[in-house]
Motif scaffolding. Sequence first.
Motif, short mmCIF file in Angstrom:
data_model
loop_
_atom_site.label_atom_id
_atom_site.label_comp_id
_atom_site.label_asym_id
_atom_site.label_seq_id
_atom_site.Cartn_x
_atom_site.Cartn_y
_atom_site.Cartn_z
N MET A 28 3.23 21.32 -27.32
CA MET A 28 3.15 19.99 -26.63
C MET A 28 1.86 19.79 -25.79
O MET A 28 1.41 20.62 -25.24
CB MET A 28 4.25 20.27 -25.41
N THR A 29 1.49 18.47 -25.92
CA THR A 29 0.30 18.20 -25.25
C THR A 29 0.37 17.85 -23.73
O THR A 29 1.50 17.87 -23.19
CB THR A 29 -0.60 17.02 -25.77
N LYS A 30 -0.62 18.20 -22.92
CA LYS A 30 -0.57 17.95 -21.28
C LYS A 30 -0.50 16.53 -21.08
O LYS A 30 -1.20 15.69 -21.68
CB LYS A 30 -2.02 18.48 -20.91
N PRO A 31 0.62 16.54 -20.18
CA PRO A 31 0.60 14.95 -19.79
C PRO A 31 -0.43 14.73 -19.05
O PRO A 31 -1.18 15.13 -18.50
CB PRO A 31 2.01 15.20 -19.28
N THR A 32 -0.63 13.42 -19.24
CA THR A 32 -1.56 12.67 -18.11
C THR A 32 -1.12 11.56 -17.17
O THR A 32 -0.10 10.57 -17.56
CB THR A 32 -2.69 11.80 -19.27
N PHE A 33 -1.35 11.56 -15.89
CA PHE A 33 -1.11 10.66 -15.04
C PHE A 33 -2.17 9.83 -14.62
O PHE A 33 -3.33 10.34 -14.36
CB PHE A 33 -0.67 11.59 -13.81
N VAL A 34 -1.77 8.49 -15.09
CA VAL A 34 -3.23 7.55 -14.69
C VAL A 34 -3.15 6.66 -13.59
O VAL A 34 -2.08 5.98 -13.29
CB VAL A 34 -3.52 6.74 -16.11
N TYR A 35 -4.16 6.63 -12.78
CA TYR A 35 -4.02 5.93 -11.53
C TYR A 35 -5.22 4.97 -11.36
O TYR A 35 -6.24 5.23 -11.95
CB TYR A 35 -4.06 6.71 -10.32
N ASP A 36 -5.28 4.21 -10.28
CA ASP A 36 -6.54 3.18 -10.08
C ASP A 36 -7.55 3.94 -9.28
O ASP A 36 -7.38 4.26 -8.13
CB ASP A 36 -6.03 2.04 -9.58
N GLY A 37 -8.52 4.51 -9.86
CA GLY A 37 -9.65 5.15 -9.13
C GLY A 37 -10.47 4.41 -8.33
O GLY A 37 -11.44 4.65 -7.50
N ASP A 38 -10.38 2.97 -8.40
CA ASP A 38 -11.14 1.93 -7.53
C ASP A 38 -10.46 1.93 -6.20
O ASP A 38 -11.22 1.22 -5.33
CB ASP A 38 -11.66 0.59 -8.18
N CYS A 39 -9.41 2.29 -6.34
CA CYS A 39 -8.22 1.99 -4.94
C CYS A 39 -8.24 3.31 -4.17
O CYS A 39 -8.24 4.21 -4.60
CB CYS A 39 -6.90 1.90 -5.32
N ALA A 40 -8.71 3.23 -2.86
CA ALA A 40 -8.75 4.30 -2.04
C ALA A 40 -7.61 4.97 -1.61
O ALA A 40 -7.49 6.07 -1.62
CB ALA A 40 -9.71 3.85 -0.72
N PHE A 41 -6.46 3.96 -1.51
CA PHE A 41 -5.29 4.58 -1.39
C PHE A 41 -4.69 5.42 -2.48
O PHE A 41 -4.13 6.30 -2.46
CB PHE A 41 -4.21 3.50 -0.88
N CYS A 42 -4.74 4.81 -3.57
CA CYS A 42 -4.57 5.60 -4.60
C CYS A 42 -4.98 6.79 -4.89
O CYS A 42 -4.50 7.73 -5.55
CB CYS A 42 -4.63 4.56 -5.96
N THR A 43 -6.31 6.76 -4.86
CA THR A 43 -7.15 8.16 -4.88
C THR A 43 -6.85 9.16 -3.97
O THR A 43 -6.58 10.21 -4.23
CB THR A 43 -8.77 7.74 -4.83
N SER A 44 -6.43 8.48 -2.66
CA SER A 44 -6.22 9.64 -1.71
C SER A 44 -4.73 10.17 -2.04
O SER A 44 -4.23 11.35 -2.11
CB SER A 44 -5.73 8.81 -0.39
N CYS A 45 -3.84 9.34 -2.83
CA CYS A 45 -2.57 9.86 -3.26
C CYS A 45 -2.91 10.75 -4.39
O CYS A 45 -2.01 12.04 -4.49
CB CYS A 45 -1.67 8.66 -3.72
N ALA A 46 -3.64 10.42 -5.10
CA ALA A 46 -3.88 11.51 -6.43
C ALA A 46 -4.67 12.68 -5.94
O ALA A 46 -4.16 13.68 -6.32
CB ALA A 46 -4.92 10.77 -7.16
N GLN A 47 -5.25 12.49 -5.00
CA GLN A 47 -6.01 13.85 -4.23
C GLN A 47 -4.71 14.74 -3.52
O GLN A 47 -4.76 16.01 -3.73
CB GLN A 47 -6.93 13.55 -3.23
N PHE A 48 -3.93 14.14 -3.05
CA PHE A 48 -2.63 14.55 -2.51
C PHE A 48 -1.94 15.57 -3.43
O PHE A 48 -1.54 16.81 -3.36
CB PHE A 48 -1.62 13.66 -1.70
N ILE A 49 -1.72 14.62 -4.43
CA ILE A 49 -1.02 15.24 -5.68
C ILE A 49 -1.80 16.60 -6.29
O ILE A 49 -1.01 17.57 -6.37
CB ILE A 49 -0.66 14.25 -6.71
N GLU A 50 -2.95 16.50 -6.48
CA GLU A 50 -3.81 17.59 -6.97
C GLU A 50 -3.58 18.71 -6.17
O GLU A 50 -3.66 20.01 -6.34
CB GLU A 50 -5.31 17.33 -7.08
#
Length: 131
Positions: A1-23
């Motif tokens: 199985m390949t590693k899944p990918t979660f894609v978000y909007d990196g230009d959006c500070a809110f989206c990036t903050s959420c991605a950092q929380f996930i990480e």
Amino acid sequence: MTKPTFVYDGDCAFCTSCAQFIERRIPTRARLVPWQFADLDALGLTTGQCEQAVQWVGDRRAAGPDAIALLLKDAGRLWRAAGTALGSAPVRLVAWPVYRWVSEHRHMMPGGTAACSLPQAQRDRMTDTPL
């Protein structure tokens, strides 16, 4: 199985903050990547899809709260319960309108900026304009 990918909007500070929380807090196997740096063709995604919602690319494909549900299910026991709840039919009926509202107002969310509210084409024009 390949590693899944979660894609978000990196230009959006809110989206990036959420991605950092996930990480930091959610032990998913997924690779989190801003769509601006992703190989969208290889992922089978378009810019338009990525501007509309976060994307999950794995054994299944999903967008918005459905993508978030799959990410949570991937993260293990405690998170799986939250993902299962989010993916259930009654919750999905509420999750999509809430997701769309947050998406349209993300510039007003904690960490959001005015650029978060603009479509990518307008953001590109802002950065291409000389000062």
